[in-house]
Write an enzyme that holds these catalytic residues in place. Structure first.
Site, mmCIF file in Angstrom:
data_model
loop_
_atom_site.group_PDB
_atom_site.id
_atom_site.type_symbol
_atom_site.label_atom_id
_atom_site.label_comp_id
_atom_site.label_asym_id
_atom_site.label_seq_id
_atom_site.Cartn_x
_atom_site.Cartn_y
_atom_site.Cartn_z
ATOM 1 N N ILE A 84 -4.705 108.864 -15.428
ATOM 2 C CA ILE A 84 -3.505 109.357 -16.101
ATOM 3 C C ILE A 84 -3.508 108.838 -17.531
ATOM 4 O O ILE A 84 -3.374 107.639 -17.766
ATOM 5 C CB ILE A 84 -2.232 108.916 -15.355
ATOM 6 N N VAL A 87 -5.639 110.754 -20.871
ATOM 7 C CA VAL A 87 -7.031 111.134 -21.107
ATOM 8 C C VAL A 87 -7.354 111.047 -22.601
ATOM 9 O O VAL A 87 -7.832 112.002 -23.209
ATOM 10 C CB VAL A 87 -7.337 112.539 -20.547
ATOM 11 N N GLY A 88 -7.059 109.891 -23.171
ATOM 12 C CA GLY A 88 -7.460 109.630 -24.548
ATOM 13 C C GLY A 88 -8.883 109.118 -24.575
ATOM 14 O O GLY A 88 -9.690 109.452 -23.699
ATOM 15 N N ASN A 89 -9.201 108.285 -25.554
ATOM 16 C CA ASN A 89 -10.572 107.790 -25.682
ATOM 17 C C ASN A 89 -11.029 106.989 -24.468
ATOM 18 O O ASN A 89 -12.130 107.185 -23.957
ATOM 19 C CB ASN A 89 -10.706 106.941 -26.946
ATOM 20 N N VAL A 90 -10.177 106.064 -24.001
ATOM 21 C CA VAL A 90 -10.565 105.243 -22.849
ATOM 22 C C VAL A 90 -10.625 106.089 -21.589
ATOM 23 O O VAL A 90 -11.595 106.035 -20.826
ATOM 24 C CB VAL A 90 -9.598 104.057 -22.651
ATOM 25 N N ASN A 131 6.284 102.084 -24.285
ATOM 26 C CA ASN A 131 5.219 102.172 -23.281
ATOM 27 C C ASN A 131 5.703 101.762 -21.898
ATOM 28 O O ASN A 131 5.191 102.259 -20.886
ATOM 29 C CB ASN A 131 4.016 101.341 -23.716
ATOM 30 N N HIS A 139 -3.732 89.113 -22.367
ATOM 31 C CA HIS A 139 -4.706 89.943 -23.087
ATOM 32 C C HIS A 139 -4.244 90.075 -24.532
ATOM 33 O O HIS A 139 -3.567 91.017 -24.917
ATOM 34 C CB HIS A 139 -4.802 91.314 -22.422
#
Length: 314
Positions: free
Chosen positions: A9, A11-14, A97, A177
């Site tokens: 879910i 579908v960008g670059n990653v 987000n 992170h």
């Protein structure tokens, strides 16, 4: 090839890189793609499917429009979210987000309460917390991809210092992170030797700094994006451990329940991954200095979680 289905879910670059690696390496039977822009998921499904004609892969990749399509997924990867925009505060990014991840988790909970969920969306630790708090999922089935990537970056910088020899490098990074991550020097080795046996203190200090800034360096160079190859491959390693029930150790973002002296907080720690997700959290005997650094990292994550509790969940 595993007779398994993986949903992605976002579908960008990653997400698209992850789908390409999964498909062309025959890691699973089916891949489902969903993006807020339907044309993007359709385009990626077509492009990757056509690329697969030059491989021996039999994986089927499909663009999905409905959340119900994910009901049979064994693993669902969430990369959905926005990047920080000019004049946008970190708090605004966090809340925006969190809304996206919470909405996705609400849909997943309704349609597939049994899948393993891997979060890649940032801010990572806070998004794992959001996914847990906004769903009725078991804690072991929601985890974040972070420490695995940070450890890979640390391994790269060690290899770089050594001139890229053919050696076995093992590293461990815990904590959030971000800038507050904690590279564990005593638990990092080169062909079984501790780092301080093969590198000077100055070199090790430089490696720690570069590891913490690894993602930021790529963002700065790209100017309009962030890393995607390394995050995708780190996620692949986690997926294979879950699908194959390997019981291997990975650094993942998960919620702590007394481990390392903390409870109800998400942080990157070593875990055993298997078919049930996080099957065990490994508590390392870290030094007092590392404990202090880990505490600072935990406090940094707590600040973000407090913002969520006061401005989103409340």
């Amino acid at each position: 090839m595993n007779n398994k289905t993986i949903g992605i879910i976002g579908v960008g670059n990653v997400g698209s890189t992850l789908a390409f690696i999964l498909a062309t390496n025959n890691i699973c039977s089916n891949i489902l793609l969903k993006d807020i822009k339907n044309n993007i998921s359709e385009a990626m499904a077509l492009d990757i499917s056509q690329a697969m004609q030059e491989t021996n892969s039999n994986t089927k990749i499909t663009a999905c429009l409905n959340n119900e399509d994910f009901k049979d997924c064994d693993i669902i990867i969430i990369t959905a979210g926005i990047a920080r925009k000019p004049n946008m505060s970190r708090d605004d990014l966090l809340i925006t987000n969190a809304k996206i991840v919470a909405s996705v988790m609400n849909d997943i909970s309704k349609n597939n309460p049994n899948a393993i969920i891997i979060i890649i969306s940032n801010p990572l630790d806070s998004m794992v917390y959001t996914a847990l708090k906004s769903s009725n999922y078991p804690k072991n089935k929601i985890l974040g991809m972070a420490g695995t990537l940070d450890s890979a970056r640390m391994s790269y910088f060690i290899a770089e210092k050594l001139g890229f020899p053919n050696v076995n490098i093992k590293t461990s990074v815990i904590g959030g992170h971000g800038d507050s991550m904690v590279p564990l020097i005593d638990f990092s080795t080169v062909d079984g030797k501790k780092l301080n046996e093969v590198l000077s203190k100055e070199d090790i200090d430089d490696i720690v700094i570069k590891t913490k800034n690894g993602g930021g360096q790529i963002v700065k160079l790209l100017e309009t994006g962030s890393a995607y190859y390394a995050p995708a491959y780190s996620t692949i390693a986690m997926i294979e451990a879950i699908l194959n029930d390997t019981k291997k150790c990975f650094a993942c973002a998960t919620i702590l329940n007394g481990e390392y002296g903390y409870k109800d907080i998400v942080s990157g720690v070593p875990v055993i991954l298997g078919k049930d997700g996080v099957e065990k959290i490994i508590e390392l005997e870290i030094s007092d200095f590392e404990k202090e650094q880990f505490s600072n990292s935990i406090n940094s994550v707590k600040e973000s979680i407090n913002i969520l509790e006061n401005n989103f969940f409340n």
